[in-house]
Enzyme design. Structure first.
Site, PDB file in Angstrom:
ATOM      1  CE  LYS A 179      -1.601   2.562   3.179  1.00 29.19           C
ATOM      2  NZ  LYS A 179      -2.122   3.096   4.415  1.00 29.19           N
ATOM      3  CG  ASP A 198      -7.257   3.549   1.571  1.00 29.62           C
ATOM      4  OD1 ASP A 198      -8.093   3.014   0.806  1.00 29.62           O
ATOM      5  OD2 ASP A 198      -7.371   4.713   1.966  1.00 29.62           O
TER       6      ASP A 198
END
Ligand code: SF4
Length: 281
Positions: A179, A198
């Site tokens: 991420k 996310d």
């Protein structure tokens, strides 16, 4: 008892027993809750057309995906990362600090942090404990301090003080998973190596049935398969903004949502279309 009438006895030959055994074997087994008639009813073979139906709903059909992307473009034409930063290092630090926190919260902390420690070398010279008071309000501050100082040391030692623009190298930094690496690569280096997953992307991708998975790595793979590569960076930003503005985790504002008639989420707060029980955050 009248004369000549005898009570019946079982045949000594066992003839009647054999008949009963044969009946028991040929009778169809009946499962609890089923009637014998239903149990015996022959199954109708399904043709592929009848199994699918003439217009089988496919949540990841290219035309549905294109419509979702079109509406996201109308809603969020020029969005980008909301974390304040000037350079790859600052963006990396801000992204590490944003885990389990909000961008607003991180943006409150980082201006003073980068004034105090203006370079990656300045962070590398710290002991993690020295950084803790500065990042305490973002939560999980001990781990985050270790990650930021560890990443700074590795960047100074192995990458000449420059944040690498390469997924494999970024993943060697402490506290950096896909991420964070995708945020830095996409937002700063403009490299589409993956899709940022996310908490917002996780929730909304499931609500929109773009994935059935819960694991962020699998969700990213699913999204990379169905979203055109040139849209990976913008799509993540758009979905993150949509999550902040409308598609809230607890109370999504579906009545105001431009994606509403494309969304079959079971946890919608208002719907004009059929909802699907597995489509939810
Ligand atoms: S309709 Fe509701 S649940 Fe679906 S994307 Fe919009 S806000 Fe989210």
């Amino acid at each position: 008892m009248p004369r000549g009438v005898m009570p019946r006895r079982p045949a000594r030959t066992g003839r009647q027993d054999r008949v009963n055994m044969a009946r028991t074997r040929t009778a169809a087994p009946v499962r609890p809750g089923r009637t014998p008639a239903a149990a015996k009813a022959p199954r109708t073979p399904k043709t592929s057309a009848s199994a699918k139906g003439p217009k089988a709903y496919n949540p990841v059909a290219p035309e549905r995906i294109a419509e979702i992307l079109k509406r996201l473009d109308q809603l969020y034409p020029d969005v980008t990362c909301a974390l304040s930063h000037a350079g790859a290092w600052q963006l990396l630090v801000a992204t590490i600090l944003s885990a389990q926190s909000t961008d607003v919260n991180v943006n409150r902390v980082t201006p003073e942090l980068f004034r105090k420690y203006p370079t990656v070398e300045a962070f590398a010279a710290l002991a993690p404990g020295q950084l803790e008071p500065d990042v305490r309000s973002t939560g999980f501050f001990r781990n985050k301090s270790k990650s930021v100082v560890g990443a700074a040391r590795k960047i100074v030692a192995d990458f000449g003080g420059q944040v690498p623009d390469d997924m494999e190298k970024l993943l060697t930094l402490p506290g950096v998973a896909r991420k964070t690496a995708n945020v830095v690569l996409g937002t700063w280096f403009k490299k589409a190596e993956g899709v940022v997953v996310d908490t917002h992307v996780h929730r909304i991708s499931r609500r929109l049935e773009l994935t059935k998975n819960h694991d962020p790595k699998k969700i990213e793979q699913d999204l990379m398969r169905i979203i055109p590569r040139e849209r990976w960076i913008l799509f993540s930003h758009q979905i993150i903004w949509h999550g902040r503005r409308l598609c809230d985790a607890r109370k999504p504002r579906c009545v105001d949502c431009a994606l509403e008639n494309l969304c079959h989420a079971a946890d919608k707060t208002w719907s004009t279309v059929e909802v699907r029980k597995n489509a939810k955050a």
